[in-house]
Scaffold this active site. Structure first.
Site, PDB file in Angstrom:
ATOM      1  N   GLU A 125      -4.221  -1.935  -5.203  1.00 41.28           N
ATOM      2  CA  GLU A 125      -3.675  -1.591  -5.221  1.00 41.28           C
ATOM      3  C   GLU A 125      -4.829  -0.673  -5.359  1.00 41.28           C
ATOM      4  O   GLU A 125      -5.822  -0.347  -5.672  1.00 41.28           O
ATOM      5  CB  GLU A 125      -2.519  -1.263  -6.585  1.00 41.28           C
ATOM      6  CG  GLU A 125      -1.432  -1.894  -6.138  1.00 41.28           C
ATOM      7  CD  GLU A 125      -1.085  -3.216  -7.172  1.00 41.28           C
ATOM      8  OE1 GLU A 125      -2.282  -2.918  -8.334  1.00 41.28           O
ATOM      9  OE2 GLU A 125      -0.842  -4.126  -7.545  1.00 41.28           O
ATOM     10  N   TYR A 153     -12.797  -0.622   1.028  1.00 43.31           N
ATOM     11  CA  TYR A 153     -11.731  -2.157   1.142  1.00 43.31           C
ATOM     12  C   TYR A 153     -11.567  -2.302   2.178  1.00 43.31           C
ATOM     13  O   TYR A 153     -12.062  -3.066   3.037  1.00 43.31           O
ATOM     14  CB  TYR A 153     -10.675  -1.766   0.180  1.00 43.31           C
ATOM     15  CG  TYR A 153     -10.570  -1.164  -1.145  1.00 43.31           C
ATOM     16  CD1 TYR A 153     -11.604  -1.562  -1.964  1.00 43.31           C
ATOM     17  CD2 TYR A 153      -9.853  -0.720  -1.723  1.00 43.31           C
ATOM     18  CE1 TYR A 153     -11.660  -1.468  -3.698  1.00 43.31           C
ATOM     19  CE2 TYR A 153     -10.048   0.129  -3.271  1.00 43.31           C
ATOM     20  CZ  TYR A 153     -10.934  -1.222  -3.938  1.00 43.31           C
ATOM     21  OH  TYR A 153     -11.032  -0.874  -4.440  1.00 43.31           O
TER      22      TYR A 153
END
Length: 159
Positions: free
Chosen positions: A114, A126
């Site tokens: 998250e 990411y």
């Protein structure tokens, strides 16, 4: 066998130890509104299902770390933090690549995480590492002003 990975700036990455808990709590507190206490890191460091990867110099001065949890064939990035003076130097990427290399030897086939939807540097990292947004969680992260930020849930196949 000692696990060891190279990192930028003359640093290396190795497994964390319980003696690192205070340094991890300090770096985490510099990185997030609600940092975790050292006792929380001590619990993670003592648990084989939640390996910690630390980036440090030869004198074991810690510049950043990544903490994951492995359950069956899934891995979750619980948190990653880099000391402010080491940010922007590729340390987060090196930590994640060490995690991926280590997970090749595990049953994990996918990783989840998250991230605050407003944390663009982390999201870009990411995405470069192959993560894609699969859902979101409104009101997940508390903010200093009393509001709450949305978390993006991201996933990556580990092969």
């Amino acid at each position: 066998m000692m696990k060891f990975w190279m990192a930028p700036g003359g640093l290396h990455i190795e497994p964390g130890e319980t003696r690192d808990a205070k340094d991890l709590a300090r770096i985490h507190g510099q990185s997030f509104y609600r940092g975790w206490p050292s006792e929380e890191f001590e619990r993670f460091l003592a648990d084989k299902a939640s390996p910690v990867y630390i980036a440090c110099d030869a004198r074991r001065r810690i510049a950043g770390f990544a903490l994951i949890r492995n359950v069956a064939d899934e891995s979750e990035l619980l948190t990653i933090a880099v000391d402010p003076k080491w940010r922007g130097k590729g340390l987060g990427r090196a930590l994640m690549e060490a995690v991926f290399a280590d997970l090749l030897l595990s049953p994990a086939r996918c990783m989840f995480l998250e991230v605050d939807e407003q944390n663009q540097p982390a999201i870009r990292l990411y995405e470069k590492l192959g993560f894609a947004t699969i859902s979101s969680r409104k009101g997940y992260y508390p903010r200093p002003d009393g509001s709450a930020a949305t978390a993006l849930v991201m996933a990556r196949d580990l092969g």
